[in-house]
Design a protein around this motif. Structure first.
Motif, PDB file in Angstrom:
ATOM      1  N   UNK A 361       0.682  -1.192   0.013  1.00 38.37           N
ATOM      2  CA  UNK A 361      -0.144  -0.052   0.008  1.00 38.37           C
ATOM      3  C   UNK A 361       0.788   1.116   0.112  1.00 38.37           C
ATOM      4  N   UNK A 362       1.952   1.286   0.828  1.00 39.16           N
ATOM      5  CA  UNK A 362       3.058   2.365   0.695  1.00 39.16           C
ATOM      6  C   UNK A 362       3.465   2.602  -0.670  1.00 39.16           C
ATOM      7  N   UNK A 363       3.760   1.380  -1.390  1.00 39.07           N
ATOM      8  CA  UNK A 363       4.318   1.423  -2.697  1.00 39.07           C
ATOM      9  C   UNK A 363       3.397   2.000  -3.490  1.00 39.07           C
ATOM     10  N   UNK A 364       1.857   1.642  -3.552  1.00 36.95           N
ATOM     11  CA  UNK A 364       0.853   2.276  -4.417  1.00 36.95           C
ATOM     12  C   UNK A 364       0.822   3.858  -4.130  1.00 36.95           C
ATOM     13  N   UNK A 365       0.753   4.306  -2.559  1.00 34.16           N
ATOM     14  CA  UNK A 365       0.733   5.769  -2.526  1.00 34.16           C
ATOM     15  C   UNK A 365       1.817   6.442  -3.069  1.00 34.16           C
TER      16      UNK A 365
END
Length: 466
Positions: A361-365
């Motif tokens: 989710x951090x990679x996506x953000x």
């Protein structure tokens, strides 16, 4: 302790046939295991007595949900079908799933037309079969933790569970008779108790689900990855259930749901829109920017660094790091890790779920910040490092809060032992912390944040005159 539940079927006095036969006691067991290919198998056991030819070990069919409850209901239905209608019957089980459904919830289930109910085909057939009986039927719950249970009850419970485990792996798949006589069949919902929500759910059940090729491909991808990494073969129902795992935050659950459905506006989504085809290609790698590229393959700063941070924290607790893939990342809720004794380690498994879900989710953000908000400018490495560290430390803080405060509700509370098992061996200065560090004011994971100042200048105020 052997507890007798409320009588399920009390035939009317004029319908009860006189009988002198003794009461038949039947012990029901259910179990779920996995075969050599990692596929889940549910089995039921029916035990009448020592060396009784009617003892049975059954296995559910491949196209049926493989659950404890379904196996227990199926075994109960077969046992009732094999017993004469005018013979008194006592059914013993260890979980009382069937007894609760028939004694406490049957009226409500029938009033709403069984809308949204799992295993309703078996429960409807069982309820109709019990109503057709002319003798008394009792459901009894066997509790092995008390001293009041008789020796026969405890022995029957053990034998039924043994048969159920045998049925999981070696039993024959049993075709169950679900016929209901027209006079005993209830159709539809009760109008006086029908609500708009139940009616809407019933209408949705009648519609055929829309087949989505992207969704089906992602389900197959997740199943293959989980089978390769964890030697499990999850069913589509188990995959969808894992996306709503309680270890995931609400934002992560939404992200995983959209990912499995292919609902993100990336890659081939833009190829069908005029003058937007260039958005389908990663500006950094010049490759199609699908979800696998964003989370696993992209060489843009951020993705590799986050996976390295997750790996370093994981290796503090476990000796091997499963290399992430798109399927294993989306199916991280199905991950299972075992200890040296071969039993599932709840803390290790939970830490893996948290690390993988928060990392993707951090990679996506960060990808969205880079592509949309900053017009392709890379995010500084120290900011990526600190964002990931903040997310993990926030999960640790939430665990401590939900353990110490009961005001957040029983559903959201976490047992302190599970929190200790999850984060042990990953904390900063853990040797100086007490054994029960949950109530300590500040506990962080053992990775230091990175300063935003250049290494050539000392930290603190700079650039000001005297």
């Amino acid at each position: 302790m052997t507890r007798h539940a409320e009588r399920v079927t009390q035939p009317r006095p004029q319908e009860r046939a006189p009988t002198s036969e003794r009461t038949v006691s039947i012990f029901i067991g259910s179990a779920v295991s996995r075969d050599t290919e990692g596929k889940p198998r549910a089995g039921g056991g029916i035990w009448y007595g020592q060396e009784n030819p009617r003892n049975m070990a059954l296995q559910l069919l491949d196209n049926e949900p493989q659950t404890f409850q379904r196996a227990e209901i199926a075994a109960t239905l077969i046992a009732v079908q094999q017993t004469a209608r005018d013979q008194p019957l006592e059914i013993y089980n260890s979980k009382s799933l069937v007894g609760k459904e028939l004694n406490q919830r049957l009226q409500a289930r029938e009033d709403r037309g069984w809308v949204g109910m799992a295993d309703r085909d078996l429960l409807q057939a069982l309820a109709a079969k019990l109503r057709a009986r002319t003798a008394q039927t009792k459901f009894c719950n066997v509790d092995a933790r008390t001293q009041d249970s008789t020796h026969l009850a405890l022995q029957g419970r053990r034998e039924a569970l043994t048969l159920a485990r045998e049925g999981c792996l070696h039993g024959e798949q049993t075709l169950i008779n679900l016929y209901i006589a027209p006079a005993d069949q209830l159709r539809g919902a009760k109008l006086s108790t029908l609500t708009q929500a139940v009616a809407y759910a019933g209408i949705k059940e009648r519609r055929e689900p829309v087949a989505r090729r992207t969704t089906a491909n992602n389900i197959k991808l997740i199943s293959a990855a989980i089978q390769q990494v964890f030697s499990l073969c999850p069913t589509p129902m188990e995959i969808w259930k894992s996306i709503r795992h309680k270890d995931f935050s609400r934002q992560v659950k939404n992200f995983l749901w959209k990912s499995v459905h292919g609902a993100h506006r990336i890659g081939s989504f833009w190829t069908h829109i005029p003058e937007c085809g260039e958005r389908a290609t990663c500006s950094f790698c010049n490759e199609t920017e699908d979800l696998e590229h964003v989370l696993i393959k992209c060489r843009r700063p951020g993705q590799t660094q986050i996976w390295s941070l997750a790996k370093n924290l994981w290796l503090r607790k476990h000796h091997t790091w499963p290399e992430p893939s798109l399927g294993s990342a989306l199916g991280c809720g199905l991950a299972i890790f075992k200890n040296e004794r071969g039993k599932i380690s709840p803390g290790l498994t939970r830490l893996y779920r948290i690390l993988i879900s928060e990392s993707i989710f951090i990679i996506w953000k960060i990808r969205n910040d880079t592509v949309i908000n900053r017009a392709g400018e890379p995010v500084p490495e120290n900011l990526i490092h600190n964002k990931w560290l903040q997310a993990i430390n926030l999960r640790l803080t939430f665990d401590r809060i939900l353990t110490n405060h009961a005001k957040y509700g029983k559903q959201n509370s976490i047992k302190s032992c599970l929190v200790l098992q999850t984060w042990s061996s990953t904390l900063l200065n853990e040797d100086s912390l007490p054994g029960d560090w949950i109530k300590q004011p500040r506990v962080l994971v053992g990775i230091e944040p990175k300063s935003s100042h250049p290494s050539s200048q000392p930290s603190g105020r700079r650039g000001r005159g005297r």
